[in-house]
Design a protein around this motif. Structure first.
Motif, short mmCIF file in Angstrom:
data_model
loop_
_atom_site.label_atom_id
_atom_site.label_comp_id
_atom_site.label_asym_id
_atom_site.label_seq_id
_atom_site.Cartn_x
_atom_site.Cartn_y
_atom_site.Cartn_z
N THR B 28 0.77 -1.32 -0.03
CA THR B 28 0.00 -0.07 -0.03
C THR B 28 0.63 1.20 -0.04
O THR B 28 1.76 1.32 0.93
CB THR B 28 -0.98 0.09 1.15
OG1 THR B 28 -1.76 -1.10 1.02
CG2 THR B 28 -1.81 1.38 1.13
N SER B 29 0.46 2.12 -0.99
CA SER B 29 1.33 3.41 -1.04
C SER B 29 0.16 4.22 -1.65
O SER B 29 -0.36 4.06 -2.48
CB SER B 29 2.58 3.29 -1.90
OG SER B 29 3.13 4.68 -2.10
N ASP B 30 0.38 5.56 -1.29
CA ASP B 30 -0.45 6.69 -1.72
C ASP B 30 0.33 7.54 -2.56
O ASP B 30 -0.24 8.82 -2.81
CB ASP B 30 -1.29 7.16 -0.80
CG ASP B 30 -0.63 8.12 0.29
OD1 ASP B 30 -1.04 8.75 1.34
OD2 ASP B 30 0.67 8.00 0.18
N ARG B 31 1.43 7.22 -3.17
CA ARG B 31 2.22 8.36 -3.56
C ARG B 31 3.29 7.61 -4.87
O ARG B 31 3.80 6.79 -4.49
CB ARG B 31 3.29 8.96 -2.73
CG ARG B 31 4.08 10.10 -3.06
CD ARG B 31 4.53 10.83 -1.95
NE ARG B 31 3.25 11.40 -0.98
CZ ARG B 31 3.22 12.53 -0.79
NH1 ARG B 31 3.88 13.76 -1.34
NH2 ARG B 31 2.03 13.11 -0.07
N LEU B 32 3.05 8.04 -5.99
CA LEU B 32 3.78 7.37 -7.03
C LEU B 32 4.31 8.33 -8.11
O LEU B 32 3.58 9.63 -8.23
CB LEU B 32 3.01 6.43 -7.73
CG LEU B 32 3.46 5.42 -8.61
CD1 LEU B 32 2.96 4.21 -8.78
CD2 LEU B 32 3.41 6.23 -10.29
N TYR B 33 5.56 8.07 -8.74
CA TYR B 33 6.10 9.05 -9.39
C TYR B 33 6.41 8.31 -10.88
O TYR B 33 6.79 7.23 -10.99
CB TYR B 33 7.49 9.63 -8.77
CG TYR B 33 7.23 10.24 -7.66
CD1 TYR B 33 7.22 9.62 -6.48
CD2 TYR B 33 7.24 11.59 -7.38
CE1 TYR B 33 7.19 10.10 -5.19
CE2 TYR B 33 7.34 12.11 -6.07
CZ TYR B 33 7.22 11.29 -5.20
OH TYR B 33 7.15 11.95 -3.91
N TRP B 34 6.16 9.14 -12.02
CA TRP B 34 6.83 8.73 -13.20
C TRP B 34 8.07 9.74 -13.72
O TRP B 34 7.84 10.86 -13.38
CB TRP B 34 5.55 8.82 -14.23
CG TRP B 34 4.56 7.82 -13.99
CD1 TRP B 34 3.33 7.83 -13.79
CD2 TRP B 34 4.61 6.44 -14.74
NE1 TRP B 34 2.47 6.79 -13.73
CE2 TRP B 34 3.43 5.76 -14.35
CE3 TRP B 34 5.68 5.81 -15.40
CZ2 TRP B 34 3.12 4.41 -14.74
CZ3 TRP B 34 5.61 4.58 -15.82
CH2 TRP B 34 4.21 3.71 -15.59
N TYR B 35 8.86 9.05 -14.21
CA TYR B 35 10.06 9.67 -14.55
C TYR B 35 10.32 9.20 -15.94
O TYR B 35 10.15 8.08 -16.44
CB TYR B 35 11.41 9.21 -13.86
CG TYR B 35 11.60 9.80 -12.44
CD1 TYR B 35 10.86 9.15 -11.38
CD2 TYR B 35 12.16 11.01 -12.01
CE1 TYR B 35 10.78 9.69 -10.05
CE2 TYR B 35 12.03 11.57 -10.94
CZ TYR B 35 11.53 11.23 -9.76
OH TYR B 35 11.67 11.59 -8.58
N ARG B 36 10.82 10.07 -16.88
CA ARG B 36 11.44 9.62 -18.18
C ARG B 36 12.95 9.65 -18.13
O ARG B 36 13.78 10.48 -17.63
CB ARG B 36 10.93 10.70 -19.21
CG ARG B 36 11.65 10.74 -20.32
CD ARG B 36 11.03 11.62 -21.49
NE ARG B 36 11.85 11.65 -22.70
CZ ARG B 36 11.40 11.95 -23.99
NH1 ARG B 36 10.08 12.42 -24.21
NH2 ARG B 36 12.37 11.84 -25.00
N GLN B 37 13.69 8.97 -18.77
CA GLN B 37 15.11 8.78 -18.95
C GLN B 37 15.25 8.49 -20.42
O GLN B 37 15.13 7.49 -21.20
CB GLN B 37 15.83 7.58 -18.42
CG GLN B 37 17.12 7.66 -18.11
CD GLN B 37 17.84 6.54 -17.17
OE1 GLN B 37 17.32 5.64 -17.17
NE2 GLN B 37 18.89 7.23 -16.36
N ASP B 38 16.06 9.65 -21.03
CA ASP B 38 16.78 9.43 -22.48
C ASP B 38 18.13 8.82 -22.41
O ASP B 38 18.65 8.76 -21.30
CB ASP B 38 16.89 10.61 -23.13
CG ASP B 38 15.27 11.33 -23.39
OD1 ASP B 38 14.96 12.33 -22.50
OD2 ASP B 38 14.81 10.90 -24.19
N PRO B 39 18.34 7.93 -23.41
CA PRO B 39 19.98 7.36 -23.44
C PRO B 39 20.93 8.08 -23.03
O PRO B 39 21.19 9.17 -23.55
CB PRO B 39 19.72 6.82 -24.70
CG PRO B 39 18.45 6.78 -25.25
CD PRO B 39 17.63 7.98 -24.66
N GLY B 40 21.68 7.85 -22.01
CA GLY B 40 22.90 8.20 -21.67
C GLY B 40 22.53 9.54 -20.70
O GLY B 40 23.45 10.34 -20.23
N LYS B 41 21.27 9.85 -20.26
CA LYS B 41 20.79 11.04 -19.73
C LYS B 41 20.28 10.55 -18.21
O LYS B 41 20.21 9.15 -17.96
CB LYS B 41 19.62 11.81 -20.29
CG LYS B 41 20.09 11.91 -21.74
CD LYS B 41 21.13 13.19 -21.72
CE LYS B 41 21.44 13.75 -23.06
NZ LYS B 41 22.23 14.62 -23.13
#
Lengths: 115, 114
Positions: B28-41
Motif C-alpha cells: 500500500t502506498s498513496d504516492r507514485l512518481y513517473w520519470y522519463r530517461q533518455d539514453p545516457g541522460k
C-alpha cells in the motif's frame, strides 16, 4: 535554479581499484540520495541522507561502499575495492525534505566501468 | 519488501497510435512518481501522483493512480518520435522503522517509429 551536480561523468577503473564520486545537491535540499542503476534496470537506492545523517543505508554493500555528507550539503560515494559487478551509473538525487513531501531531482550520473 | 513491476518492458509503436504502460506495486502506498530517461541522460520527473484517483496530463501523456488496485498507468496518446525514451514508475513507501524510500520499476523502453 541549478540542478544536482555530479562528477566525474565517466570513470573507468580496474577491478580492486578504488573510486570516489561527488555530488552537490540543489541548494536548500535537505535530503540526498545515491542510487545505482545497472544497465537495463531501474535505479536502486544505496543510501539516503537527511542533512548530514543517514536515514537508510540498508541496501548499501558496506564491505566495499561508503558514503558521507559531512556538512549536510555535498556528498561523496566511495567504492573500495571495486568489482566487475559494480559497473553501473551512479545517480545522485536531492529533495527538499523527503519523497513524502516532494519529488526527487536527479543529477546526470556517473557512469562507472570496472574492467 | 515492496516490489514494483512495469509492463511491458519493451514497447515499439507507430506514430499516431495510443498505448498504455502499467505499473503494479505490492504494498500500500498513496504516492507514485513517473520519470522519463533518455539514453545516457538522467531521470526527468514527469508526474507526481499523490492520492487515489489522481490523474495528471501533460501533452500526449496522462498518468493515473488507483491505490486500491495498487496500479498506475501512463497513457500515450497519438505517439510522436520525441516520446521515445525509457519510462520509470517509482513508488514511495514510508515505514516507521526504516524511514522513507522510493522504489523504482524496471522501466519501459518505448520506441516510436515513423
Amino acid at each position: 535554479e541549478a540542478g544536482v551536480a555530479q562528477s566525474p561523468r565517466y570513470k573507468i577503473i580496474e577491478k580492486r581499484q578504488s573510486v570516489a564520486f561527488w555530488c552537490n545537491p540543489i541548494s536548500g535540499h535537505a535530503t540526498l540520495y545515491w542510487y545505482q542503476q545497472i544497465l537495463g534496470q531501474g535505479p536502486k537506492l544505496l543510501i539516503q541522507f537527511q542533512n548530514n545523517g543517514v536515514v537508510d543505508d540498508s541496501q548499501l554493500p558496506k564491505d566495499r561502499f561508503s558514503a558521507e555528507r559531512l556538512k549536510g550539503v555535498d556528498s561523496t560515494l566511495k567504492i573500495q575495492p571495486a568489482k566487475l559487478e559494480d559497473s553501473a551509473v551512479y545517480l545522485c538525487a536531492s529533495s527538499l525534505i523527503g519523497p513524502r513531501d516532494t519529488e526527487a531531482f536527479f543529477g546526470q550520473g556517473t557512469r562507472l566501468t570496472v574492467v | 519488501e515492496l516490489k514494483v513491476e512495469q509492463n511491458p518492458l519493451f514497447l515499439s509503436m507507430q506514430e499516431g497510435k495510443n498505448y498504455t504502460i502499467y505499473c503494479n506495486y505490492s504494498t500500500t502506498s498513496d504516492r507514485l512518481y513517473w520519470y522519463r530517461q533518455d539514453p545516457g541522460k538522467s531521470l526527468e520527473s514527469l508526474f507526481v501522483l499523490l492520492s487515489n484517483g489522481a490523474v495528471k496530463q501533460e501533452g500526449r501523456l496522462m498518468a493515473s493512480l488507483d491505490t486500491k488496485a495498487r496500479l498506475s498507468t501512463l497513457h500515450i496518446t497519438a505517439a510522436v518520435h520525441d516520446l521515445s525514451a525509457t519510462y520509470f514508475c517509482a513508488v514511495f513507501l514510508f515505514e516507521e522503522t526504516s524511514g522513507s524510500r522510493l522504489t523504482f520499476g524496471e522501466g519501459t523502453q518505448l520506441t516510436v517509429n515513423p
